[in-house]
Scaffold this motif. Structure first.
Motif, PDB file in Angstrom:
ATOM      1  N   VAL A  98      -6.267   3.501  -6.148  1.00 29.07           N
ATOM      2  CA  VAL A  98      -6.746   2.179  -6.556  1.00 29.07           C
ATOM      3  C   VAL A  98      -7.072   1.334  -5.329  1.00 29.07           C
ATOM      4  CG1 VAL A  98      -6.101   0.002  -7.653  1.00 29.07           C
ATOM      5  CG2 VAL A  98      -5.573   2.180  -8.779  1.00 29.07           C
ATOM      6  N   LEU A  99      -6.189   1.358  -4.322  1.00 30.33           N
ATOM      7  CA  LEU A  99      -6.407   0.579  -3.108  1.00 30.33           C
ATOM      8  C   LEU A  99      -7.656   1.052  -2.378  1.00 30.33           C
ATOM      9  CD1 LEU A  99      -5.481  -1.548  -1.085  1.00 30.33           C
ATOM     10  CD2 LEU A  99      -4.038   0.199  -0.003  1.00 30.33           C
ATOM     11  N   THR A 100      -7.816   2.374  -2.262  1.00 31.98           N
ATOM     12  CA  THR A 100      -8.995   2.917  -1.579  1.00 31.98           C
ATOM     13  C   THR A 100     -10.269   2.564  -2.323  1.00 31.98           C
ATOM     14  OG1 THR A 100      -7.673   4.782  -0.768  1.00 31.98           O
ATOM     15  CG2 THR A 100     -10.074   5.031  -0.718  1.00 31.98           C
ATOM     16  N   GLY A 101     -10.262   2.718  -3.644  1.00 25.06           N
ATOM     17  CA  GLY A 101     -11.430   2.387  -4.450  1.00 25.06           C
ATOM     18  C   GLY A 101     -11.799   0.919  -4.363  1.00 25.06           C
ATOM     19  N   LEU A 116     -13.468   0.212  -0.959  1.00 26.46           N
ATOM     20  CA  LEU A 116     -14.840   0.727  -0.938  1.00 26.46           C
ATOM     21  C   LEU A 116     -15.769  -0.141  -1.792  1.00 26.46           C
ATOM     22  CD1 LEU A 116     -14.185   4.578  -1.195  1.00 26.46           C
ATOM     23  CD2 LEU A 116     -14.938   3.292   0.817  1.00 26.46           C
ATOM     24  N   ALA A 117     -15.270  -0.587  -2.950  1.00 26.82           N
ATOM     25  CA  ALA A 117     -16.077  -1.431  -3.830  1.00 26.82           C
ATOM     26  C   ALA A 117     -16.385  -2.784  -3.180  1.00 26.82           C
ATOM     27  CB  ALA A 117     -15.365  -1.634  -5.163  1.00 26.82           C
ATOM     28  N   LEU A 118     -15.396  -3.375  -2.508  1.00 24.65           N
ATOM     29  CA  LEU A 118     -15.603  -4.651  -1.831  1.00 24.65           C
ATOM     30  C   LEU A 118     -16.605  -4.512  -0.698  1.00 24.65           C
ATOM     31  CD1 LEU A 118     -11.956  -6.064  -1.710  1.00 24.65           C
ATOM     32  CD2 LEU A 118     -13.870  -6.918  -3.092  1.00 24.65           C
ATOM     33  N   PHE A 169       2.021  12.584  -1.253  1.00 26.62           N
ATOM     34  CA  PHE A 169       1.590  13.324  -2.420  1.00 26.62           C
ATOM     35  C   PHE A 169       2.505  13.139  -3.632  1.00 26.62           C
ATOM     36  CE2 PHE A 169      -0.508  15.744   1.000  1.00 26.62           C
ATOM     37  CZ  PHE A 169      -1.812  15.673   0.537  1.00 26.62           C
ATOM     38  N   ALA A 170       3.501  12.269  -3.498  1.00 25.09           N
ATOM     39  CA  ALA A 170       4.370  12.001  -4.637  1.00 25.09           C
ATOM     40  C   ALA A 170       3.556  11.397  -5.768  1.00 25.09           C
ATOM     41  CB  ALA A 170       5.492  11.055  -4.228  1.00 25.09           C
ATOM     42  N   ARG A 171       3.856  11.801  -6.994  1.00 26.76           N
ATOM     43  CA  ARG A 171       3.054  11.366  -8.137  1.00 26.76           C
ATOM     44  C   ARG A 171       2.983   9.858  -8.262  1.00 26.76           C
ATOM     45  NH1 ARG A 171       5.646  14.579 -13.003  1.00 26.76           N
ATOM     46  NH2 ARG A 171       7.493  13.966 -11.801  1.00 26.76           N
ATOM     47  N   GLU A 172       4.097   9.177  -7.969  1.00 29.57           N
ATOM     48  CA  GLU A 172       4.112   7.732  -8.158  1.00 29.57           C
ATOM     49  C   GLU A 172       3.283   6.998  -7.097  1.00 29.57           C
ATOM     50  OE1 GLU A 172       8.016   8.742  -6.016  1.00 29.57           O
ATOM     51  OE2 GLU A 172       6.658   9.612  -7.507  1.00 29.57           O
ATOM     52  N   ASN A 173       2.857   7.698  -6.029  1.00 32.30           N
ATOM     53  CA  ASN A 173       2.083   7.057  -4.966  1.00 32.30           C
ATOM     54  C   ASN A 173       0.596   7.361  -5.038  1.00 32.30           C
ATOM     55  OD1 ASN A 173       4.391   5.927  -3.833  1.00 32.30           O
ATOM     56  ND2 ASN A 173       4.806   7.758  -2.616  1.00 32.30           N
ATOM     57  N   ILE A 174       0.206   8.387  -5.745  1.00 27.10           N
ATOM     58  CA  ILE A 174      -1.203   8.796  -5.777  1.00 27.10           C
ATOM     59  C   ILE A 174      -2.072   7.728  -6.421  1.00 27.10           C
ATOM     60  CG2 ILE A 174      -2.833  10.429  -6.775  1.00 27.10           C
ATOM     61  CD1 ILE A 174      -0.771  12.614  -6.368  1.00 27.10           C
ATOM     62  N   LEU A 175      -1.666   7.196  -7.569  1.00 25.08           N
ATOM     63  CA  LEU A 175      -2.478   6.206  -8.278  1.00 25.08           C
ATOM     64  C   LEU A 175      -2.656   4.917  -7.473  1.00 25.08           C
ATOM     65  CD1 LEU A 175      -4.074   5.433 -10.753  1.00 25.08           C
ATOM     66  CD2 LEU A 175      -1.943   4.690 -11.839  1.00 25.08           C
ATOM     67  N   PRO A 176      -1.570   4.318  -6.928  1.00 26.02           N
ATOM     68  CA  PRO A 176      -1.771   3.096  -6.126  1.00 26.02           C
ATOM     69  C   PRO A 176      -2.679   3.325  -4.922  1.00 26.02           C
ATOM     70  CG  PRO A 176       0.540   3.338  -6.717  1.00 26.02           C
ATOM     71  CD  PRO A 176      -0.136   4.611  -7.112  1.00 26.02           C
ATOM     72  N   THR A 177      -2.523   4.505  -4.282  1.00 23.14           N
ATOM     73  CA  THR A 177      -3.367   4.801  -3.126  1.00 23.14           C
ATOM     74  C   THR A 177      -4.828   4.893  -3.530  1.00 23.14           C
ATOM     75  OG1 THR A 177      -1.565   6.022  -2.070  1.00 23.14           O
ATOM     76  CG2 THR A 177      -3.789   6.442  -1.264  1.00 23.14           C
TER      77      THR A 177
END
Length: 299
Positions: A78-81, A84-86, A68-76
């Protein structure tokens, strides 16, 4: 012992982690590893201690802090999205459809199929092996992206296509005689599409598990409508039915003009005198049931 601090996000958390575990920060990495292994070995043969409980609590706490650290939320996110998109792209554009029954209702009138014609059954229908993505997706040049050649390999792996808007002379079925020019229509269609790549704009699945579609094929630099070319050759009529006739947008008028052109020039079956001419529709009516004739063609 330094390695547990890998779960900590900040230096203060690293110090707190080492303090909770009672580790000596002056230890070398090798000494820390030996210490941890000896501790783990003794812990496995002795009852659970307060220190092991602290260790489990520390892992849970620091892991959740890391997630839940702020610096990890965005990369996580992006990777999940991206994953799912692929996956959605693969399901929509790269997943092979083996048979007509696997085409979802939402596919019709919105999408097209690309594939290679593997066999021609009659003057107005044939079978296609779906090759989603075409050559860009590796079909034809990647070893695992090949179209089978053997009949047994193609069983239950092809889509049965019925040309929309046209009706070719009927071959002999169930003891019924063949119509004049039925063999010529079959030969023409076989020469035109067999082993060629086509694009089919699909409209519906009929009761014989065939996909009614307008089919295009590339001839040189030009894209040709297969049904339209059959009409121009005088080897098919515009499909006539009380209901259920399918044409692409704006194609019915074009098809009727092509039929008129072939009649005017006595192309193909139109060379027969009008009084002796029997259309595929009239043939089906005379033999009692269009359903029976069409069912024979579907096999």
């Amino acid at each position: 012992m330094r390695w547990p601090s890998l779960w900590a996000s900040y230096p203060s958390q690293q110090d707190e982690a080492n303090k909770k575990l009672g580790t000596n920060t002056s230890q070398t990495p090798g000494e820390a590893l030996d210490s941890f292994l000896s501790t783990s070995k003794s812990a496995s043969t002795s009852p659970p201690s307060r220190k092991s409980a602290d260790w489990s609590s520390l892992i849970t706490t620091t892991s959740s802090q890391l997630f839940f650290a702020r610096e990890n939320i965005l990369p996580t996110a992006v990777l999940t999205g991206t994953c799912l998109a692929l996956y959605a792209f693969y399901r929509s554009y790269l997943r092979r459809i083996p048979v007509a029954g696997n085409i979802s209702p939402g596919f019709f009138r919105k999408r097209s199929l690309v594939g290679r014609v593997t066999s021609v059954g009659d003057g107005d229908n044939f079978r296609v092996f779906h090759t989603p993505g075409g050559r860009l997706a590796g079909w034809g040049w990647l070893p695992w992206r090949r179209v089978p050649n053997e009949k047994k390999e193609l069983k239950n792996k092809t889509i049965h296509i019925r040309l929309a808007g046209v009706d070719a002379p009927e071959l002999a079925h169930f003891g019924r005689p063949a119509q004049p020019f039925s063999q010529e229509a079959l030969t023409w269609l076989t020469d035109y599409v067999l082993n060629r790549r086509i694009r089919a704009y699909v409209y519906k699945r009929d009761q014989y598990d065939r996909v009614v579609a307008t089919v295009y094929i590339w001839k040189g630099l030009l894209r040709r409508d297969v049904g339209l070319q059959m009409l121009r050759a005088g080897l098919a009529t515009v499909y006539e039915a009380k209901s259920g006739a399918e044409f692409g947008v704006g194609l019915e008028e074009k098809y009727r003009k092509a039929e008129w052109w072939a009649k005017l020039r006595k192309k193909g079956m139109w060379v027969v005198a009008k009084k002796n001419f029997e259309s595929p529709r009239e043939y089906k009516t005379r033999h009692g049931s269009e359903t029976t004739v069409e069912a024979a063609k579907g096999k």
